[in-house]
Design an enzyme around this catalytic site. Structure first.
Site, PDB file in Angstrom:
ATOM      1  CG  HIS A  88      32.403  39.985  33.020  1.00 23.04           C
ATOM      2  ND1 HIS A  88      33.410  39.802  32.103  1.00 23.04           N
ATOM      3  CD2 HIS A  88      32.993  39.930  34.228  1.00 23.04           C
ATOM      4  CE1 HIS A  88      34.559  39.636  32.724  1.00 23.04           C
ATOM      5  NE2 HIS A  88      34.332  39.715  34.025  1.00 23.04           N
ATOM      6  CG  ASP A 132      33.145  40.277  28.752  1.00 25.77           C
ATOM      7  OD1 ASP A 132      32.425  41.182  29.215  1.00 25.77           O
ATOM      8  OD2 ASP A 132      33.823  39.500  29.464  1.00 25.77           O
ATOM      9  CD  GLN A 217      38.693  36.385  43.913  1.00 23.71           C
ATOM     10  OE1 GLN A 217      39.557  35.610  44.268  1.00 23.71           O
ATOM     11  NE2 GLN A 217      37.650  36.659  44.664  1.00 23.71           N
ATOM     12  N   GLY A 218      39.402  39.513  40.201  1.00 26.51           N
ATOM     13  CA  GLY A 218      39.535  40.939  40.404  1.00 26.51           C
ATOM     14  C   GLY A 218      40.242  41.671  39.287  1.00 26.51           C
ATOM     15  CG  ASP A 219      43.737  40.575  37.864  1.00 26.47           C
ATOM     16  OD1 ASP A 219      43.982  41.591  38.541  1.00 26.47           O
ATOM     17  OD2 ASP A 219      44.288  39.481  38.064  1.00 26.47           O
ATOM     18  CB  SER A 220      37.036  40.996  35.372  1.00 26.52           C
ATOM     19  OG  SER A 220      36.941  39.616  35.490  1.00 26.52           O
TER      20      SER A 220
END
Length: 263
Positions: A88, A132, A217-220
């Site tokens: 993603h 994913d 948030q932002g660690d994906s």
């Protein structure tokens, strides 16, 4: 925060529709669900020297331009020319926007590379979170340590560490790599939390029952590591560090052959 197709999404720092700098292309992740390291600490340079920061042009996420590229996602260097990340993070995004910084706790430090190619798992589903997983082929080899893929799964209760440059409790992203250690959660307990959204064949969970520590948030796309092996890739969750909802990661052991085929 409600659960969406990929709750541990690529970074969207501001509300949907917030203006970006006129000179920067606006990029939109596959999902605007937000993830960050909650309850973590600064990582030492020797903790995860294989970490890769996926950055996009200054202001491209809608954040105020500050002269530095914007944080988008994390990843892990698995060969001198390949970075493991979440599907993603790269699905539907122009690969030419990415600049990768590798091998430093500084988000814009270390070796720099661009993207030659992106492989997204052919069965990846944004709607169902399934598969994913993605591999970025770099446009040049980088001189940095790599991390091994886990061929076997850790046991429930075993400690695992996740890394990232996402937003912390302050509400802002960081330039210094963060880490947090959380226990692996059994498939039964993860199913209790997420029901049919959790697929034990391709997903693994980690987190404390009481919450308080998590990726967000932002660690994906960043790695969940046990020992010297990456066992998971930050994928989704319901909120961030919420009680009863551990983080969900793509289960690396399910994809070792497919990932290695991209190297």
């Amino acid at each position: 925060m409600t659960m969406s197709a990929a709750a541990a999404s690529a970074l969207l720092l501001t509300a949907v529709g917030a203006p970006a700098a006129a000179s920067a292309p606006v990029v939109t992740p596959a999902s605007s669900e937000q993830e960050r390291i909650i309850g973590g600490d600064d990582a030492a340079p020797t903790d995860a020297p294989y970490m890769a920061a996926l950055n996009v042009p200054d202001g491209a996420t809608g954040a105020d331009p500050d002269g530095q590229p914007d944080n988008w996602c994390g990843g892990a260097l698995i060969s001198s020319t390949a970075v493991l990340t979440a599907a993603h993070c790269v699905d539907g995004v122009d690969e030419n926007l990415f600049t990768l910084s590798i091998g430093s706790t500084d988000r814009t430090g270390g070796a720099e590379a661009g993207v030659e190619d992106v492989w997204i798992h052919p069965e990846y589903s944004n709607a169902a979170h399934d598969h994913d997983i993605a591999v970025i082929t770099l446009d040049q080899a980088v001189d940095a340590p790599t991390v091994d893929l886990a061929a076997a799964d850790p046991q429930p209760g075993q400690d695992a560490t996740v890394y990232g440059w996402g937003v912390t409790e302050t509400g802002y992203p960081v330039d210094d790599l963060q880490k947090v250690t959380v226990p692996i959660v059994s498939s039964a307990d993860c199913t209790d939390s997420y029901g049919l959204a959790y697929d034990s064949d391709v997903m693994i969970c980690a987190g404390f029952p009481e919450g308080g520590q998590d990726a967000c948030q932002g660690d994906s796309g960043g790695p969940l590591v046990v020992g010297d092996e990456v066992v998971g890739v930050v994928s989704f969750g319901s909120g961030c560090a919420e009680a009863g909802y551990p983080g969900v990661y793509a289960r690396v052991s399910s994809y070792v052959d497919e990932i290695n085929a991209q190297l």
